[in-house]
Scaffold this motif. Structure first.
Motif, mmCIF file in Angstrom:
data_model
loop_
_atom_site.group_PDB
_atom_site.id
_atom_site.type_symbol
_atom_site.label_atom_id
_atom_site.label_comp_id
_atom_site.label_asym_id
_atom_site.label_seq_id
_atom_site.Cartn_x
_atom_site.Cartn_y
_atom_site.Cartn_z
ATOM 1 N N LYS A 205 -148.090 -111.751 -15.534
ATOM 2 C CA LYS A 205 -148.810 -111.601 -14.263
ATOM 3 C C LYS A 205 -147.879 -111.859 -13.091
ATOM 4 C CE LYS A 205 -153.459 -112.971 -15.662
ATOM 5 N NZ LYS A 205 -154.466 -114.038 -15.542
ATOM 6 N N THR B 132 -144.514 -111.600 -12.888
ATOM 7 C CA THR B 132 -143.514 -110.545 -12.675
ATOM 8 C C THR B 132 -144.170 -109.261 -12.175
ATOM 9 O OG1 THR B 132 -143.544 -109.964 -15.036
ATOM 10 C CG2 THR B 132 -141.815 -111.474 -14.299
ATOM 11 N N SER B 133 -145.351 -108.951 -12.656
ATOM 12 C CA SER B 133 -146.057 -107.754 -12.208
ATOM 13 C C SER B 133 -146.403 -107.847 -10.720
ATOM 14 C CB SER B 133 -147.319 -107.566 -13.048
ATOM 15 O OG SER B 133 -148.065 -106.487 -12.592
ATOM 16 N N LYS B 134 -146.966 -108.965 -10.314
ATOM 17 C CA LYS B 134 -147.326 -109.145 -8.896
ATOM 18 C C LYS B 134 -146.076 -109.202 -8.018
ATOM 19 C CE LYS B 134 -151.838 -111.249 -9.577
ATOM 20 N NZ LYS B 134 -152.577 -110.144 -9.034
ATOM 21 N N LYS C 165 -143.146 -107.689 -8.565
ATOM 22 C CA LYS C 165 -142.624 -106.318 -8.423
ATOM 23 C C LYS C 165 -143.417 -105.534 -7.381
ATOM 24 C CE LYS C 165 -142.366 -105.539 -12.980
ATOM 25 N NZ LYS C 165 -142.218 -104.839 -14.253
ATOM 26 N N ARG C 166 -144.736 -105.661 -7.429
ATOM 27 C CA ARG C 166 -145.583 -104.942 -6.473
ATOM 28 C C ARG C 166 -145.335 -105.396 -5.044
ATOM 29 N NH1 ARG C 166 -150.695 -104.759 -9.777
ATOM 30 N NH2 ARG C 166 -150.191 -106.864 -9.627
ATOM 31 N N ARG C 167 -145.264 -106.710 -4.842
ATOM 32 C CA ARG C 167 -145.073 -107.239 -3.486
ATOM 33 C C ARG C 167 -143.679 -106.919 -2.946
ATOM 34 N NH1 ARG C 167 -148.267 -112.270 -2.659
ATOM 35 N NH2 ARG C 167 -147.160 -112.502 -0.687
ATOM 36 N N ASN D 256 -141.940 -104.285 -3.438
ATOM 37 C CA ASN D 256 -141.831 -102.868 -3.076
ATOM 38 C C ASN D 256 -142.714 -102.549 -1.867
ATOM 39 O OD1 ASN D 256 -140.977 -100.238 -3.147
ATOM 40 N ND2 ASN D 256 -142.210 -99.671 -4.908
ATOM 41 N N THR D 257 -142.634 -103.413 -0.851
ATOM 42 C CA THR D 257 -143.370 -103.204 0.400
ATOM 43 C C THR D 257 -142.399 -103.344 1.567
ATOM 44 O OG1 THR D 257 -143.910 -105.549 0.672
ATOM 45 C CG2 THR D 257 -145.504 -104.194 -0.567
ATOM 46 N N LYS E 125 -136.991 -101.764 -5.053
ATOM 47 C CA LYS E 125 -137.546 -100.913 -6.114
ATOM 48 C C LYS E 125 -137.354 -101.501 -7.515
ATOM 49 C CE LYS E 125 -136.818 -96.541 -3.662
ATOM 50 N NZ LYS E 125 -137.947 -96.578 -2.849
ATOM 51 N N SER F 109 -136.830 -107.706 -18.297
ATOM 52 C CA SER F 109 -137.216 -106.449 -17.659
ATOM 53 C C SER F 109 -136.707 -105.305 -18.543
ATOM 54 C CB SER F 109 -136.609 -106.367 -16.255
ATOM 55 O OG SER F 109 -135.228 -106.647 -16.286
#
Length: 191
Positions: free
Chosen positions: A61, A63-65, A67-69, A71-72, A79, A179
């Motif tokens: 959870k 690492t997923s969150k 990565k998303r944050r 890439n803003t 990326k 990763s």
């Protein structure tokens, strides 16, 4: 330990073996990131949890969150996020994770903003604040594989691979993860 055709000193000794496969996978991800970026910022944290967790969903959870944050616009549209983590549990009730993260060193020279982001994500997920060790980061360059800084980083990362705190987990839960960055072809970094 030989990594990428070079011998590296690792944090091991008599009665302190490591799992080489953890180091091979982690080094492969460092090489993959360096195939995309001339420079890397690499830093280490410890992620704790309050109680026993039978899976590694905690770190997944996070690492997923992250990565998303990243890439803003607020985080310069990062990326790629490289990482490696190791689950540890010896005598405590709950596992904890030793983690290294690596990202584009042209976008970030110091980890403080990213560590603040990780702390925010952990807080939102209900995890304790991650522990940040002293001198937690390294700046690596593609052209300097095997230099003093890389050797120091590999030695520090090898702590994740120690055998002594692994295995205290459910059978289908892994001791480590990385990763899955793919190597960019034809740039002079050994895949």
């Amino acid at each position: 330990l030989e990594l990428g055709g070079m011998a590296y000193r690792v944090n091991t000794g008599k009665g302190k073996p490591i799992y080489p496969e953890i180091m091979y996978q982690t080094y492969s991800q460092i090489e993959a990131m360096l195939s995309h970026h001339e420079k890397l910022l690499l830093f280490r944290l410890e992620i704790h949890y309050h109680s026993f967790e039978s899976t590694n969903q905690i770190i997944s959870k996070l690492t997923s969150k992250l990565k998303r944050r990243l890439n803003t616009k607020s985080y310069k549209f990062v990326k790629r996020l490289g990482y490696a983590w190791a689950r540890e549990q010896k005598t405590s009730e709950a596992p904890h994770y030793h983690a290294v993260f690596f990202l584009d060193g042209d976008k970030y020279q110091y980890p403080s903003k990213i560590i603040d982001l990780i702390e925010d994500i952990c807080d939102r997920l209900g995890f304790p604040k991650p522990y940040t060790p002293k001198n937690c980061y390294y700046r690596l360059r593609r052209s300097q594989l095997g230099n003093r800084v890389m050797r120091s980083a590999i030695y520090r990362i090898s702590y994740l691979a120690k055998v002594s705190t692994k295995g205290n987990r459910p059978e289908k839960t892994h001791d480590y993860g990385t990763s899955r960055i793919k190597h960019k072809q034809n740039i002079g970094v050994t895949p």
